[in-house]
Design a protein around this motif. Structure first.
Motif, PDB file in Angstrom:
ATOM      1  N   LYS A 126       0.853  -1.188   0.000  1.00  0.00           N
ATOM      2  CA  LYS A 126       0.000   0.000   0.000  1.00  0.00           C
ATOM      3  C   LYS A 126       0.891   1.241   0.000  1.00  0.00           C
ATOM      4  O   LYS A 126       2.109   1.149  -0.007  1.00  0.00           O
ATOM      5  CB  LYS A 126      -0.907   0.001   1.241  1.00  0.00           C
ATOM      6  N   ASP A 142     -11.661  -7.441 -12.150  1.00  0.00           N
ATOM      7  CA  ASP A 142     -12.093  -6.658 -13.296  1.00  0.00           C
ATOM      8  C   ASP A 142     -10.846  -6.231 -14.064  1.00  0.00           C
ATOM      9  O   ASP A 142     -10.110  -5.343 -13.626  1.00  0.00           O
ATOM     10  CB  ASP A 142     -12.891  -5.443 -12.824  1.00  0.00           C
ATOM     11  N   THR A 145     -10.609  -2.370 -15.221  1.00  0.00           N
ATOM     12  CA  THR A 145     -10.195  -1.361 -14.243  1.00  0.00           C
ATOM     13  C   THR A 145      -9.001  -1.810 -13.407  1.00  0.00           C
ATOM     14  O   THR A 145      -8.508  -1.053 -12.581  1.00  0.00           O
ATOM     15  CB  THR A 145     -11.362  -1.026 -13.295  1.00  0.00           C
ATOM     16  N   ASN A 146      -8.562  -3.066 -13.604  1.00  0.00           N
ATOM     17  CA  ASN A 146      -7.470  -3.655 -12.819  1.00  0.00           C
ATOM     18  C   ASN A 146      -7.774  -3.676 -11.322  1.00  0.00           C
ATOM     19  O   ASN A 146      -6.880  -3.501 -10.499  1.00  0.00           O
ATOM     20  CB  ASN A 146      -6.144  -2.953 -13.092  1.00  0.00           C
ATOM     21  N   ASN A 147      -9.041  -3.867 -10.977  1.00  0.00           N
ATOM     22  CA  ASN A 147      -9.449  -3.979  -9.585  1.00  0.00           C
ATOM     23  C   ASN A 147      -9.647  -5.449  -9.228  1.00  0.00           C
ATOM     24  O   ASN A 147     -10.189  -6.220 -10.008  1.00  0.00           O
ATOM     25  CB  ASN A 147     -10.761  -3.238  -9.329  1.00  0.00           C
ATOM     26  N   SER A 149     -11.208  -7.748  -5.957  1.00  0.00           N
ATOM     27  CA  SER A 149     -11.859  -7.747  -4.651  1.00  0.00           C
ATOM     28  C   SER A 149     -11.634  -9.121  -4.021  1.00  0.00           C
ATOM     29  O   SER A 149     -11.751 -10.147  -4.689  1.00  0.00           O
ATOM     30  CB  SER A 149     -13.352  -7.434  -4.765  1.00  0.00           C
ATOM     31  N   TYR A 159     -12.095  -6.638   0.711  1.00  0.00           N
ATOM     32  CA  TYR A 159     -11.192  -5.543   0.402  1.00  0.00           C
ATOM     33  C   TYR A 159     -11.076  -5.412  -1.109  1.00  0.00           C
ATOM     34  O   TYR A 159     -11.205  -6.392  -1.838  1.00  0.00           O
ATOM     35  CB  TYR A 159      -9.799  -5.783   1.005  1.00  0.00           C
ATOM     36  N   LEU A 160     -10.806  -4.205  -1.569  1.00  0.00           N
ATOM     37  CA  LEU A 160     -10.620  -3.917  -2.985  1.00  0.00           C
ATOM     38  C   LEU A 160      -9.212  -3.364  -3.172  1.00  0.00           C
ATOM     39  O   LEU A 160      -8.809  -2.419  -2.479  1.00  0.00           O
ATOM     40  CB  LEU A 160     -11.654  -2.890  -3.474  1.00  0.00           C
ATOM     41  N   PHE A 161      -8.455  -3.986  -4.088  1.00  0.00           N
ATOM     42  CA  PHE A 161      -7.097  -3.549  -4.367  1.00  0.00           C
ATOM     43  C   PHE A 161      -6.944  -3.297  -5.862  1.00  0.00           C
ATOM     44  O   PHE A 161      -7.645  -3.880  -6.687  1.00  0.00           O
ATOM     45  CB  PHE A 161      -6.077  -4.620  -3.944  1.00  0.00           C
ATOM     46  N   LYS A 162      -5.995  -2.450  -6.204  1.00  0.00           N
ATOM     47  CA  LYS A 162      -5.586  -2.258  -7.595  1.00  0.00           C
ATOM     48  C   LYS A 162      -4.544  -3.329  -7.911  1.00  0.00           C
ATOM     49  O   LYS A 162      -3.792  -3.756  -7.036  1.00  0.00           O
ATOM     50  CB  LYS A 162      -4.970  -0.869  -7.803  1.00  0.00           C
ATOM     51  N   GLU A 165      -0.971  -2.791  -6.869  1.00  0.00           N
ATOM     52  CA  GLU A 165      -0.647  -2.875  -5.445  1.00  0.00           C
ATOM     53  C   GLU A 165      -0.224  -4.291  -5.041  1.00  0.00           C
ATOM     54  O   GLU A 165       0.363  -4.480  -3.988  1.00  0.00           O
ATOM     55  CB  GLU A 165      -1.848  -2.475  -4.580  1.00  0.00           C
TER      56      GLU A 165
END
Length: 172
Positions: A126, A142, A145-147, A149, A159-162, A165
């Motif tokens: 982070k 996804d 969006t490069n997300n 969860s 939690y949601l991360f890129k 990260e």
């Protein structure tokens, strides 16, 4: 009528008393679970209670349990490859001849773990260099969006991360 026979019956009742068990739920307000437990124990010990058992509500020792689980995970670490657990890699996962930074490879790996419902350890970096190690299951990814969860299995939260990260992902 004499009062002595009545007293005699009362004494006989006290001598032949029985024990009874009651199941209760008690809510105690305190700043922490430990302080609430302390208040409960004081109340139970001050009362005329022969014996008691606290079945639920005690949160003490959770950190010890998490530390034990992490120690068990560390025992599985391959001494030849630092930071990697001995696992079966998913199909098309990045191998020694491939570049681990390739987004397509990690996307395939994430999708595989998601479809299999595999418990994974996600290493996340982070902001300000904070490094997290999260035991989780992948809920959604996804690619647009490069997300990603995830469901943290210890904290029971999502939690949601890129994608950028994520430092490493290891399947069990």
């Amino acid at each position: 009528m004499s009062r002595n026979p009545i007293k005699k019956n009362m004494n006989a009742e006290a001598e032949t008393s029985s024990s009874f068990i009651f199941t209760t739920e008690i809510m105690i307000q305190a700043n922490t679970n430990g302080l609430a437990l302390e208040k409960l124990l004081h109340a139970l010990n001050a009362a005329e209670i022969a014996d008691y058992r606290i079945v639920t509500g005690i949160e003490i020792g959770k950190q010890l349990e998490q530390t034990k689980q992490q120690a068990q995970m560390i025992k599985k670490i391959d001494p030849l490859i630092p930071g990697k657990l001995k696992t079966n890699s998913p199909p098309n996962a990045a191998g020694p001849n491939k570049n681990n930074a390739d987004t397509n490879d990690i996307s395939v790996q994430i999708q595989y773990y998601k479809e299999q419902g595999t418990l994974v350890r996600l290493f996340v970096v982070k902001g300000q260099g904070i490094r997290l190690s999260i035991p989780c299951r992948i809920l959604n990814f996804d690619a647009a969006t490069n997300n990603i969860s995830v469901y943290h299995v210890d904290e029971k939260q999502t939690y949601l991360f890129k994608l950028n990260e994520i430092d490493d992902i290891i399947g069990n």
